[in-house]
Write a protein that holds these residues in place. Sequence first.
Motif, PDB file in Angstrom:
ATOM      1  N   ILE A 198      75.645  46.322  41.739  1.00  0.00           N
ATOM      2  CA  ILE A 198      76.346  45.047  41.857  1.00  0.00           C
ATOM      3  C   ILE A 198      76.798  44.926  43.310  1.00  0.00           C
ATOM      4  O   ILE A 198      77.594  45.743  43.780  1.00  0.00           O
ATOM      5  N   PRO A 199      76.295  43.943  44.034  1.00  0.00           N
ATOM      6  CA  PRO A 199      76.704  43.781  45.430  1.00  0.00           C
ATOM      7  C   PRO A 199      78.201  43.470  45.537  1.00  0.00           C
ATOM      8  O   PRO A 199      78.735  42.666  44.764  1.00  0.00           O
ATOM      9  N   PHE A 200      78.845  44.119  46.467  1.00  0.00           N
ATOM     10  CA  PHE A 200      80.282  43.914  46.704  1.00  0.00           C
ATOM     11  C   PHE A 200      80.414  42.766  47.702  1.00  0.00           C
ATOM     12  O   PHE A 200      80.503  42.961  48.899  1.00  0.00           O
ATOM     13  N   THR A 201      80.385  41.543  47.183  1.00  0.00           N
ATOM     14  CA  THR A 201      80.382  40.364  48.040  1.00  0.00           C
ATOM     15  C   THR A 201      81.697  39.603  47.929  1.00  0.00           C
ATOM     16  O   THR A 201      82.393  39.677  46.913  1.00  0.00           O
ATOM     17  N   THR A 202      81.996  38.852  48.959  1.00  0.00           N
ATOM     18  CA  THR A 202      83.179  38.009  48.951  1.00  0.00           C
ATOM     19  C   THR A 202      83.102  37.000  47.822  1.00  0.00           C
ATOM     20  O   THR A 202      84.084  36.756  47.114  1.00  0.00           O
ATOM     21  N   GLN A 203      81.935  36.422  47.643  1.00  0.00           N
ATOM     22  CA  GLN A 203      81.760  35.403  46.596  1.00  0.00           C
ATOM     23  C   GLN A 203      82.144  35.956  45.223  1.00  0.00           C
ATOM     24  O   GLN A 203      82.834  35.289  44.452  1.00  0.00           O
ATOM     25  N   GLU A 204      81.716  37.165  44.918  1.00  0.00           N
ATOM     26  CA  GLU A 204      81.990  37.746  43.599  1.00  0.00           C
ATOM     27  C   GLU A 204      83.384  38.348  43.494  1.00  0.00           C
ATOM     28  O   GLU A 204      84.026  38.239  42.451  1.00  0.00           O
ATOM     29  N   TYR A 205      83.858  38.989  44.554  1.00  0.00           N
ATOM     30  CA  TYR A 205      85.059  39.806  44.423  1.00  0.00           C
ATOM     31  C   TYR A 205      86.303  39.271  45.130  1.00  0.00           C
ATOM     32  O   TYR A 205      87.363  39.876  45.010  1.00  0.00           O
ATOM     33  N   HIS A 206      86.209  38.153  45.811  1.00  0.00           N
ATOM     34  CA  HIS A 206      87.409  37.592  46.428  1.00  0.00           C
ATOM     35  C   HIS A 206      88.483  37.270  45.388  1.00  0.00           C
ATOM     36  O   HIS A 206      89.653  37.604  45.591  1.00  0.00           O
ATOM     37  N   PRO A 207      88.140  36.649  44.252  1.00  0.00           N
ATOM     38  CA  PRO A 207      89.177  36.395  43.236  1.00  0.00           C
ATOM     39  C   PRO A 207      89.798  37.696  42.694  1.00  0.00           C
ATOM     40  O   PRO A 207      90.993  37.743  42.403  1.00  0.00           O
ATOM     41  N   VAL A 208      88.998  38.736  42.581  1.00  0.00           N
ATOM     42  CA  VAL A 208      89.497  40.030  42.108  1.00  0.00           C
ATOM     43  C   VAL A 208      90.460  40.600  43.145  1.00  0.00           C
ATOM     44  O   VAL A 208      91.551  41.087  42.799  1.00  0.00           O
ATOM     45  N   TYR A 241      99.317  46.877  52.237  1.00  0.00           N
ATOM     46  CA  TYR A 241      99.099  46.378  50.883  1.00  0.00           C
ATOM     47  C   TYR A 241      97.758  45.646  50.748  1.00  0.00           C
ATOM     48  O   TYR A 241      97.046  45.862  49.763  1.00  0.00           O
ATOM     49  N   PRO A 242      97.384  44.779  51.712  1.00  0.00           N
ATOM     50  CA  PRO A 242      96.087  44.104  51.576  1.00  0.00           C
ATOM     51  C   PRO A 242      94.913  45.088  51.578  1.00  0.00           C
ATOM     52  O   PRO A 242      93.919  44.876  50.875  1.00  0.00           O
ATOM     53  N   THR A 243      95.034  46.157  52.334  1.00  0.00           N
ATOM     54  CA  THR A 243      93.964  47.149  52.385  1.00  0.00           C
ATOM     55  C   THR A 243      93.919  47.937  51.078  1.00  0.00           C
ATOM     56  O   THR A 243      92.842  48.256  50.573  1.00  0.00           O
ATOM     57  N   LEU A 244      95.072  48.226  50.517  1.00  0.00           N
ATOM     58  CA  LEU A 244      95.131  48.887  49.216  1.00  0.00           C
ATOM     59  C   LEU A 244      94.507  47.982  48.147  1.00  0.00           C
ATOM     60  O   LEU A 244      93.760  48.453  47.279  1.00  0.00           O
ATOM     61  N   ALA A 245      94.769  46.692  48.219  1.00  0.00           N
ATOM     62  CA  ALA A 245      94.153  45.744  47.283  1.00  0.00           C
ATOM     63  C   ALA A 245      92.628  45.764  47.423  1.00  0.00           C
ATOM     64  O   ALA A 245      91.901  45.680  46.422  1.00  0.00           O
ATOM     65  N   LEU A 246      92.138  45.912  48.651  1.00  0.00           N
ATOM     66  CA  LEU A 246      90.696  45.997  48.883  1.00  0.00           C
ATOM     67  C   LEU A 246      90.126  47.257  48.235  1.00  0.00           C
ATOM     68  O   LEU A 246      89.054  47.205  47.610  1.00  0.00           O
ATOM     69  N   VAL A 247      90.817  48.375  48.365  1.00  0.00           N
ATOM     70  CA  VAL A 247      90.364  49.626  47.741  1.00  0.00           C
ATOM     71  C   VAL A 247      90.293  49.461  46.221  1.00  0.00           C
ATOM     72  O   VAL A 247      89.299  49.851  45.589  1.00  0.00           O
ATOM     73  N   LEU A 248      91.313  48.875  45.627  1.00  0.00           N
ATOM     74  CA  LEU A 248      91.318  48.659  44.175  1.00  0.00           C
ATOM     75  C   LEU A 248      90.162  47.750  43.757  1.00  0.00           C
ATOM     76  O   LEU A 248      89.515  47.983  42.725  1.00  0.00           O
ATOM     77  N   LEU A 287      91.368  59.297  43.171  1.00  0.00           N
ATOM     78  CA  LEU A 287      90.257  58.515  43.728  1.00  0.00           C
ATOM     79  C   LEU A 287      90.725  57.552  44.811  1.00  0.00           C
ATOM     80  O   LEU A 287      90.040  57.364  45.822  1.00  0.00           O
ATOM     81  N   ILE A 288      91.882  56.954  44.625  1.00  0.00           N
ATOM     82  CA  ILE A 288      92.405  56.005  45.617  1.00  0.00           C
ATOM     83  C   ILE A 288      92.604  56.711  46.954  1.00  0.00           C
ATOM     84  O   ILE A 288      92.142  56.231  48.000  1.00  0.00           O
ATOM     85  N   GLN A 289      93.271  57.853  46.943  1.00  0.00           N
ATOM     86  CA  GLN A 289      93.498  58.600  48.184  1.00  0.00           C
ATOM     87  C   GLN A 289      92.184  59.075  48.789  1.00  0.00           C
ATOM     88  O   GLN A 289      91.997  59.030  50.005  1.00  0.00           O
ATOM     89  N   LYS A 290      91.246  59.496  47.941  1.00  0.00           N
ATOM     90  CA  LYS A 290      89.953  59.972  48.443  1.00  0.00           C
ATOM     91  C   LYS A 290      89.207  58.869  49.191  1.00  0.00           C
ATOM     92  O   LYS A 290      88.645  59.099  50.267  1.00  0.00           O
ATOM     93  N   GLU A 311      92.204  38.942  45.370  1.00  0.00           N
ATOM     94  CA  GLU A 311      93.434  38.142  45.354  1.00  0.00           C
ATOM     95  C   GLU A 311      94.327  38.536  44.175  1.00  0.00           C
ATOM     96  O   GLU A 311      95.551  38.588  44.312  1.00  0.00           O
ATOM     97  N   ALA A 312      93.720  38.833  43.040  1.00  0.00           N
ATOM     98  CA  ALA A 312      94.499  39.252  41.864  1.00  0.00           C
ATOM     99  C   ALA A 312      95.174  40.597  42.117  1.00  0.00           C
ATOM    100  O   ALA A 312      96.352  40.786  41.764  1.00  0.00           O
ATOM    101  N   TYR A 313      94.464  41.535  42.749  1.00  0.00           N
ATOM    102  CA  TYR A 313      95.081  42.835  43.062  1.00  0.00           C
ATOM    103  C   TYR A 313      96.181  42.686  44.109  1.00  0.00           C
ATOM    104  O   TYR A 313      97.237  43.328  44.009  1.00  0.00           O
ATOM    105  N   LEU A 314      95.958  41.844  45.101  1.00  0.00           N
ATOM    106  CA  LEU A 314      96.992  41.636  46.117  1.00  0.00           C
ATOM    107  C   LEU A 314      98.243  41.041  45.475  1.00  0.00           C
ATOM    108  O   LEU A 314      99.362  41.485  45.751  1.00  0.00           O
ATOM    109  N   LYS A 315      98.058  40.070  44.597  1.00  0.00           N
ATOM    110  CA  LYS A 315      99.209  39.487  43.903  1.00  0.00           C
ATOM    111  C   LYS A 315      99.897  40.525  43.021  1.00  0.00           C
ATOM    112  O   LYS A 315     101.129  40.589  42.963  1.00  0.00           O
ATOM    113  N   CYS A 316      99.129  41.347  42.354  1.00  0.00           N
ATOM    114  CA  CYS A 316      99.685  42.417  41.526  1.00  0.00           C
ATOM    115  C   CYS A 316     100.565  43.339  42.373  1.00  0.00           C
ATOM    116  O   CYS A 316     101.684  43.689  41.972  1.00  0.00           O
TER     117      CYS A 316
END
Length: 183
Positions: free
Chosen positions: A101-111, A76-83, A47-50, A113-118
């Motif tokens: 569920i709207p994909f908004t910065t307000q809701e998903y920015h912390p998510v 890496y930041p773009t991969l974090a966005l995909v995740l 799914l990630i590659q798709k 950031e967590a993936y980028l840190k991961c």
Amino acid sequence: MAHSSQSKSAIKKNRSLAEALKEGTNFAFKHMAPMEEDRRGFLKAPLIQKIINTMWFANKHDEGVMFPEHFKPFPYPTLALVLTAIECCIDEWATGKWGDIPFTTQEYHPVYEAYLKCLQDFDYATKDVGALRAICTRIYEAGRVHSGAGALTTESQCKVSARVVAVAIQEHHDSSTTEDESD
């Protein structure tokens, strides 16, 4: 998800599946498993590659192909966005029934950031073998192939034989002695 019916058993299965996919980022593994030690292929889930192919490598003229200096290895930041986007899609099934569920910065920015840190932590932990860079290079190369552009060659296509060099030197000497520019 697997079941779109309204039955209680289907709703329960969907909810359980959503929870299982998010548990330990299970969705990012090629071979998912309930137990962490049984998971294989981190960041190699098809799914990630798709998603990456659809967004950045749809054809030879797409951004991933046209700007290799920005996409090789896949950023890496773009991969974090995909995740993060995948997690949003899973969240739409968290109740067992699909809900937008709207994909908004307000809701998903912390998510995000967590993936980028991961990813940064994974990169640091595997720096001696370059695992994340290798995974992201493979993602890039697979994207290029998907686009129809083929693999990026780093070798110059200009080949000059010894004979061509010898003739060019001779021509240079000849033009220097005769100063004939009428060629």
